[in-house]
Design a protein around this motif. Structure first.
Motif, mmCIF file in Angstrom:
data_model
loop_
_atom_site.group_PDB
_atom_site.id
_atom_site.type_symbol
_atom_site.label_atom_id
_atom_site.label_comp_id
_atom_site.label_asym_id
_atom_site.label_seq_id
_atom_site.Cartn_x
_atom_site.Cartn_y
_atom_site.Cartn_z
ATOM 1 N N GLY A 52 0.848 -1.188 0.000
ATOM 2 C CA GLY A 52 0.000 0.000 0.000
ATOM 3 C C GLY A 52 0.884 1.238 0.000
ATOM 4 O O GLY A 52 2.067 1.186 -0.380
ATOM 5 N N ALA A 67 -2.374 -9.350 -1.964
ATOM 6 C CA ALA A 67 -3.225 -8.985 -3.103
ATOM 7 C C ALA A 67 -2.479 -9.254 -4.405
ATOM 8 O O ALA A 67 -1.263 -9.466 -4.391
ATOM 9 N N THR A 71 -5.168 -0.702 0.997
ATOM 10 C CA THR A 71 -6.536 -0.263 1.286
ATOM 11 C C THR A 71 -7.330 -0.039 0.013
ATOM 12 O O THR A 71 -8.489 -0.431 -0.104
ATOM 13 N N ILE A 117 -9.893 12.560 3.687
ATOM 14 C CA ILE A 117 -8.906 13.653 3.808
ATOM 15 C C ILE A 117 -8.732 14.137 2.367
ATOM 16 O O ILE A 117 -8.584 13.314 1.454
ATOM 17 N N VAL A 142 2.598 -13.523 3.913
ATOM 18 C CA VAL A 142 3.622 -13.876 4.898
ATOM 19 C C VAL A 142 2.927 -14.553 6.072
ATOM 20 O O VAL A 142 1.964 -14.020 6.624
ATOM 21 N N SER A 167 1.991 -3.406 6.880
ATOM 22 C CA SER A 167 0.837 -4.268 6.606
ATOM 23 C C SER A 167 -0.494 -3.583 6.847
ATOM 24 O O SER A 167 -1.541 -4.212 6.710
ATOM 25 N N LEU A 184 -5.659 -0.800 8.859
ATOM 26 C CA LEU A 184 -7.049 -1.179 8.584
ATOM 27 C C LEU A 184 -7.038 -2.126 7.391
ATOM 28 O O LEU A 184 -7.529 -1.812 6.314
ATOM 29 N N SER A 185 -6.393 -3.268 7.580
ATOM 30 C CA SER A 185 -6.248 -4.191 6.455
ATOM 31 C C SER A 185 -6.791 -5.577 6.770
ATOM 32 O O SER A 185 -7.110 -6.321 5.854
ATOM 33 N N ALA A 208 -3.333 -7.100 11.655
ATOM 34 C CA ALA A 208 -2.464 -7.634 10.605
ATOM 35 C C ALA A 208 -1.083 -7.994 11.169
ATOM 36 O O ALA A 208 -0.399 -8.868 10.634
ATOM 37 N N THR A 239 3.563 2.976 10.844
ATOM 38 C CA THR A 239 2.335 3.454 11.506
ATOM 39 C C THR A 239 1.824 2.429 12.522
ATOM 40 O O THR A 239 0.629 2.155 12.614
ATOM 41 N N ASN A 279 -3.642 12.329 8.882
ATOM 42 C CA ASN A 279 -3.570 12.063 7.448
ATOM 43 C C ASN A 279 -2.481 11.008 7.293
ATOM 44 O O ASN A 279 -1.298 11.283 7.486
ATOM 45 N N ILE A 294 2.910 7.959 7.272
ATOM 46 C CA ILE A 294 3.643 6.869 6.608
ATOM 47 C C ILE A 294 5.005 7.385 6.124
ATOM 48 O O ILE A 294 6.044 6.775 6.360
HETATM 49 P P1 FAD Z 1 -2.604 -0.744 3.566
HETATM 50 O O1 FAD Z 1 -3.029 0.148 2.481
HETATM 51 O O2 FAD Z 1 -3.635 -1.363 4.387
HETATM 52 O O3 FAD Z 1 -1.699 -1.862 2.902
HETATM 53 C C1 FAD Z 1 -1.254 -2.965 3.640
HETATM 54 C C2 FAD Z 1 -1.096 -4.136 2.704
HETATM 55 O O4 FAD Z 1 -0.436 -5.175 3.424
HETATM 56 C C3 FAD Z 1 -2.403 -4.704 2.228
HETATM 57 O O5 FAD Z 1 -2.469 -4.670 0.859
HETATM 58 C C4 FAD Z 1 -2.397 -6.140 2.732
HETATM 59 O O6 FAD Z 1 -2.935 -7.029 1.798
HETATM 60 C C5 FAD Z 1 -0.933 -6.393 2.953
HETATM 61 N N1 FAD Z 1 -0.693 -7.401 3.982
HETATM 62 C C6 FAD Z 1 -1.038 -7.360 5.280
HETATM 63 N N2 FAD Z 1 -0.634 -8.456 5.902
HETATM 64 C C7 FAD Z 1 0.002 -9.207 4.989
HETATM 65 C C8 FAD Z 1 0.666 -10.452 5.043
HETATM 66 N N3 FAD Z 1 0.766 -11.146 6.163
HETATM 67 N N4 FAD Z 1 1.232 -10.914 3.920
HETATM 68 C C9 FAD Z 1 1.151 -10.228 2.758
HETATM 69 N N5 FAD Z 1 0.546 -9.056 2.658
HETATM 70 C C10 FAD Z 1 -0.029 -8.553 3.763
HETATM 71 N N6 FAD Z 1 -6.553 7.265 5.789
HETATM 72 C C11 FAD Z 1 -6.453 8.588 5.609
HETATM 73 O O7 FAD Z 1 -5.505 9.183 6.127
HETATM 74 N N7 FAD Z 1 -7.332 9.274 4.847
HETATM 75 C C12 FAD Z 1 -8.368 8.670 4.251
HETATM 76 O O8 FAD Z 1 -9.149 9.327 3.586
HETATM 77 C C13 FAD Z 1 -8.541 7.274 4.432
HETATM 78 N N8 FAD Z 1 -9.553 6.627 3.873
HETATM 79 C C14 FAD Z 1 -9.693 5.281 4.090
HETATM 80 C C15 FAD Z 1 -10.743 4.618 3.500
HETATM 81 C C16 FAD Z 1 -10.914 3.279 3.729
HETATM 82 C C17 FAD Z 1 -12.030 2.554 3.059
HETATM 83 C C18 FAD Z 1 -10.065 2.588 4.607
HETATM 84 C C19 FAD Z 1 -10.283 1.136 4.907
HETATM 85 C C20 FAD Z 1 -9.010 3.225 5.171
HETATM 86 C C21 FAD Z 1 -8.793 4.579 4.911
HETATM 87 N N9 FAD Z 1 -7.716 5.268 5.453
HETATM 88 C C22 FAD Z 1 -7.590 6.604 5.230
HETATM 89 C C23 FAD Z 1 -6.670 4.541 6.151
HETATM 90 C C24 FAD Z 1 -5.747 3.824 5.108
HETATM 91 O O9 FAD Z 1 -5.681 2.526 5.514
HETATM 92 C C25 FAD Z 1 -4.393 4.522 5.023
HETATM 93 O O10 FAD Z 1 -4.573 5.854 4.624
HETATM 94 C C26 FAD Z 1 -3.408 3.932 4.035
HETATM 95 O O11 FAD Z 1 -3.997 3.580 2.827
HETATM 96 C C27 FAD Z 1 -2.679 2.778 4.645
HETATM 97 O O12 FAD Z 1 -1.638 2.389 3.821
HETATM 98 P P2 FAD Z 1 -0.660 1.208 4.280
HETATM 99 O O13 FAD Z 1 0.245 0.957 3.167
HETATM 100 O O14 FAD Z 1 -0.080 1.537 5.593
HETATM 101 O O15 FAD Z 1 -1.622 -0.018 4.550
#
Ligand code: FAD
Ligand code: NAP
Length: 875
Positions: free
Chosen positions: A18, A41, A47, A60, A112, A143, A146-147, A389, A429, A439, A444
């Motif tokens: 992500g 994925a 997300t 946001i 993983v 990871s 909110l995953s 996660a 995070t 935000n 991140i």
């Molecule tokens: P993620 O985007 O969750 O990516 C984590 C990835 O890790 C996922 O693809 C998952 O498949 C992978 N993963 C996890 N465990 C494993 C494993 N064991 N093995 C392999 N892969 C794995 N935040 C804001 O600040 N503003 C917003 O407007 C906002 N809107 C949102 C809307 C929705 C619907 C949701 C659910 C969340 C929103 N959020 C928002 C929070 C959002 O999660 C973060 O902004 C951001 O996208 C997180 O990025 P990330 O890379 O940290 O995690």
């Protein structure tokens, strides 16, 4: 599907593709580290890959919710809407992956399953569900907070024979609801975004709501012109402002409190925030919305009014109106026509608080009162947030310690970045960082940059291992909890508290101290030689162990405000100027609570009349009496200076409080204050009836120099054979003129009361020859026995800390019932700062309870309510 990875030895393995994983990979590559991302994925996005439900978009604004690391990207990418849709955000992340050729180092469709630290090899061993076995020096969980979807905790969930959908695992091909009877379970952000769209498509929609949520219109449309202009004018400066803001979006925090303005002005501000369509605006209207229940309730009621004005059916409006949590303590939502949807004839609401789900059946949903048939059920039931996660992977640190086991009572991290016992393991995070309260892209990027810099530091210094120390981690966990405890967050059953997942420990997971403070803290940790981190490797063993952010967060904020005013030190001023300044400083503070009545009068002091102010509770009397002496170094202060605190004491102790305006130095030097204190005590005891009080139940209380006057008055009363005093409460009192104590050295400067100022006060008050007299330094009295029971409150960052502690100890050693209450992270001025230093509420509570105990008073309704309120807000 990506090919198997096979067995590899890498510098870094990153989990997740992500926002976090993509940037982590890009940074590490640029720094020359070998890195691989593993993602379950089949493409990038995180997300935004998974959450494809109708209406999914960010809350946001997209200008803010986007990367800052690539200046070119910032100018080449143009958002089509203020709040971009899921497909557009996914396209954006795909574009970033393409632009930086990231996919070649990402293994998709691979989960993983475990990661194990091998201490001998100083390597992590990472296993996937496809049989890969990777070895790496550093292991990064990007990871997502909110995953991991929450397992639906509803009976019969597998029985349903119709279509079943989860908002967080939505089919890529989309779903056709037309002509169908659809149920949506859940009214969090995902439910609230999808319900209006599903309602327009379906033949009939039933919304199953357990907890109504606060939501307001996003007023989505083209990118906000003012924001875009501000951004375009200087993107770098704009991003820098976001990095140093409270929530990761440029905004000036307000210091104005809710009840400092008229109701009309307040409502106008709420209307303006509502109309802005900005998620953060309403919580930011006044400084105390997140902490003061009364202030927050004004926002709640404003929002309920909006719901009533939109929803036609009063019973439905009532059911949609949140009443069980404060605004902002569960994440508020932005919507498009959410409440309007309930005016459609094809839409009905089932209030699960009144009619709970019994079970899901083959054909629909049975509630306590009826059976409802559906063609499709949509679960918008959320996530196992922040830790889900992480603990879903079997992560084993030193000596085989499992992360899930270490966190069985709640996540423990240092800075939300690492956890002790798990070397070279980073969380992006992670719990204990601002993460979901910000935000997230800003948070991140900050984490990725910090981790990258740490790895570069280790490479340069030839260090192989890094790990937080138990001391640093315990200090951070404490700080995170302290910050949460001054807010209303811990009172809600939210996913921030882990309350949405049955059996999950109830712990406030994110760091609420702000993106700006957090960034400063992380930077400070580095500048102090990675304070609290232990390193080991060919380059040697290094550790500057310690605790960061030892001040309570609200104390730190007050100190920043004071420092920002750039005032000259008081001890460099004339007495008149110092008094004028202390009066000016008190003008814009909160007024303190209402009491039954307040009256000013005059009593007989040692050398003439003295003003006093009497505070009487509203409860029926006669009441016990607390004689109160204000602070101010015998020079400053008066009846007004400690007025809010006296009101608070009156309510908490359910006692009459008589605040005495004893004579001040340098006009009246030692022993004027002491003699006045004793004279006032005698006069009040003699005139208790006229004051509406009970002379047989008399206590004294004082703060700072007033604590000195109070305890000297107790000694003089003992020696004079009366009046009888039931107890003394001494708050950060002056008890001894001795500047050699450790606290005078350690806390000499920077905490409002300085050692230099204390010297100045003594100079104003007493000749050097008098300073060790027991009427000036009561700790030096030859005999402390026979004194009334005492509570001595001291504050950690106070030059007077050690003399207060010494007095409590000396009293106890003399057989006096003496209790010492040390206040962690507080400064000299904290305890009387009612409604300003909320983190000292527990100490104020203890003062009230102790006074009641001394005075044999019953627990009044107001006081017990305050106690319950405070207790609910703390762990
Ligand atoms: P993620 O985007 O969750 O990516 C984590 C990835 O890790 C996922 O693809 C998952 O498949 C992978 N993963 C996890 N465990 C494993 C494993 N064991 N093995 C392999 N892969 C794995 N935040 C804001 O600040 N503003 C917003 O407007 C906002 N809107 C949102 C809307 C929705 C619907 C949701 C659910 C969340 C929103 N959020 C928002 C929070 C959002 O999660 C973060 O902004 C951001 O996208 C997180 O990025 P990330 O890379 O940290 O995690
Ligand atoms: P959520 O906020 O946790 O909401 C889940 C909903 O399902 C709640 O209403 C919950 O009720 C209900 N629920 C859960 N279990 C239930 C059960 N057994 N029976 C009945 N109802 C049940 O989850 P979410 O809506 O997916 O949002 C999670 C977070 O993701 C948001 O807070 C936000 O941070 C982010 N998000 C953002 C956006 C956006 O606008 N950009 C959109 C979606 C998500 P209770 O409240 O009673 O538990």
């Amino acid at each position: 599907m990506s090919p198997r990875i096979g067995d590899q030895d890498l510098d870094v393995v990153i989990v997740g593709a992500g926002f976090a994983g993509l940037y982590m990979l890009h940074r590490l590559r640029g720094l020359g580290f070998s890195a691989t991302v593993i993602e379950s994925a089949d493409d990038v996005g995180g997300t935004w890959y998974w959450n494809r439900y109708p209406g999914a978009r960010c809350d946001i604004e997209s200008v803010d919710y986007s990367y800052s690391f690539d200046p070119e990207l910032q100018t080449e990418w143009h958002w089509s809407e203020r709040y971009a849709t899921q497909p557009e955000i996914l396209r954006y992340l795909g574009h970033v992956a393409d632009k930086h050729d990231l996919r070649r180092d990402i293994r998709f469709s691979t989960r993983v399953e475990s990661a194990t630290w091998d201490g001998d090899a100083r390597r992590w061993s990472v296993r996937t569900d496809r049989g890969d076995q990777l070895r790496c020096r550093f292991y990064v969980m990007a990871s997502g907070c909110l995953s991991l979807p929450k397992t639906p905790d509803i009976a019969g969930v597998d029985r349903f024979r119709g279509e079943t959908y989860y908002t967080n695992r939505w089919p890529h091909a989309g779903v056709a609801f037309s002509g169908k009877r659809v149920a949506v379970i859940g009214t969090g952000s995902s439910g609230i975004q999808s319900i209006p769209i599903i309602a327009r498509q379906a033949a009939a929609l039933t919304v199953f709501q357990r907890t109504p949520n606060f939501s307001r219109p996003a007023f989505n449309g083209p990118v906000c012109a003012a924001k875009q202009t501000a951004f375009d004018a200087d993107p770098a400066a704009y991003r820098e402002a976001a990095r140093w803001s409270r929530a990761g979006v440029p905004a000036e925090p307000t210091m104005v409190r809710t009840f400092q303005v008229s109701e009309q002005e307040r409502l106008a501000k709420y209307e303006e925030a509502y109309a802005s369509g900005d998620l953060l605006a309403l919580s930011a209207t006044f400084a105390d919305i997140g902490a003061d229940p009364r202030a927050n309730e004004t926002v709640c009621e404003f929002m309920r009014g909006k719901i009533r004005s939109i929803v036609h059916d009063p019973a439905t409006a009532e059911a949609l109106s949140p009443k069980d949590h404060f605004y902002g303590t569960k994440r508020p939502c932005l919507d498009t026509d959410y409440f309007e949807t309930f005016n459609l004839p094809s839409v009905r609401l089932v209030d699960l608080r009144k009619d709970p789900i019994r079970t899901i059946t083959e054909t629909g949903i049975d509630t306590a009162s009826r059976s409802l048939a559906f063609d499709a059920i949509v679960f918008a039931t959320g996530f196992d947030a922040m830790t889900g996660a992480l603990v879903a992977v079997d992560i084993r640190g030193r000596d085989g310690l499992a992360l899930a086991r270490k966190w069985v009572d709640g996540a423990r991290t240092y800075l939300g970045l690492m956890t002790s016992g798990f070397p070279n393991f980073f969380t992006i995070t992670g719990p204990g960082s601002p993460s979901v309260l910000s935000n997230m892209v800003v948070s991140i990027e900050q984490h990725v940059d910090w981790v990258s810099a740490c790895l570069v530091h280790m490479r340069a210094a030839r260090l192989a291992e890094v790990e937080p120390t138990p001391l640093a981690e315990a200090g951070w966990v404490q700080h995170v909890n302290d910050c949460g405890d001054v807010t209303l967050f811990p009172r809600a059953n939210s996913w921030y508290m882990g309350a949405n997942v049955p059996g999950k420990p109830r712990v406030f997971l994110p760091y609420v101290g702000g993106v700006d403070r957090y960034r400063k803290t992380c930077d400070e940790v580095v500048s102090q030689g990675y304070l609290g981190f232990a390193f080991d490797g060919p380059g040697g063993v290094r550790c500057n162990d310690g605790v960061v952010n030892r001040l309570q967060v609200d104390v730190a904020t007050v100190l920043e405000v004071v420092a920002g005013r750039g005032l000259p030190p008081i001890e460099t001023m004339s007495v008149a100027d110092a008094r004028a300044l202390s009066v000016a400083m008190a003008t814009d503070r909160p007024p303190g609570p209402d009491v039954g009545d307040v009256a000013d009068g005059v009593l007989r002091g040692a050398a003439g009349p003295l003003a006093y102010r009497r505070y009487r509770p509203a409860s029926p009397g006669p009441h016990p009496i607390v004689v109160y002496f204000h602070g101010g170094g015998w020079v400053l202060g008066g009846l007004d200076s400690d007025d809010p605190f006296c009101r608070h004491l009156c309510l908490q102790a359910d006692a009459i409080v008589v605040s005495v305006d004893y004579r001040h130095a340098p006009e009246a030097r030692f022993p004027a204050a002491a003699d006045d204190g004793f004279a006032a005590l005698r006069w009040i005891a003699a005139n208790a009836d006229a004051l509406g009080g009970d002379a047989s139940r008399l206590a004294v209380c004082g703060w700072s120099a007033g604590g000195n006057v109070a305890t000297v008055a107790c000694q003089m009363a003992r020696d004079a054979g009366g009046p009888a005093i039931a107890g003394q409460v001494l708050i950060t009192p002056v008890t001894d003129c001795d500047f050699t104590r450790e606290s005078y050295v350690a806390n000499a400067d920077g905490y409002v009361l300085t050692t230099a100022l204390m010297r100045w006060f003594w100079d104003q008050y007493a000749d050097p020859a008098d300073r060790r007299h027991p009427k000036a330094s009561p700790l030096r009295a030859r005999d402390l026995s026979g004194l009334p029971p005492a509570l001595v409150v001291t504050c950690e960052f106070d030059p007077l800390r050690d003399e207060g502690a010494a007095y409590a100890e000396a009293l106890a050693a003399s057989g006096v019932e003496a209790q010492h209450l040390p206040c962690r992270g507080q400064i000299h001025t904290s305890v009387p700062a009612v409604d300003v230093i909320l983190s000292a509420a527990g100490a104020r509570d203890e003062v009230g309870a102790t006074l009641r105990r001394f005075l044999g008073a019953s627990t009044p309704a107001a006081a017990s309510e305050t106690r319950a309120t405070l207790a609910a807000g703390r762990r």
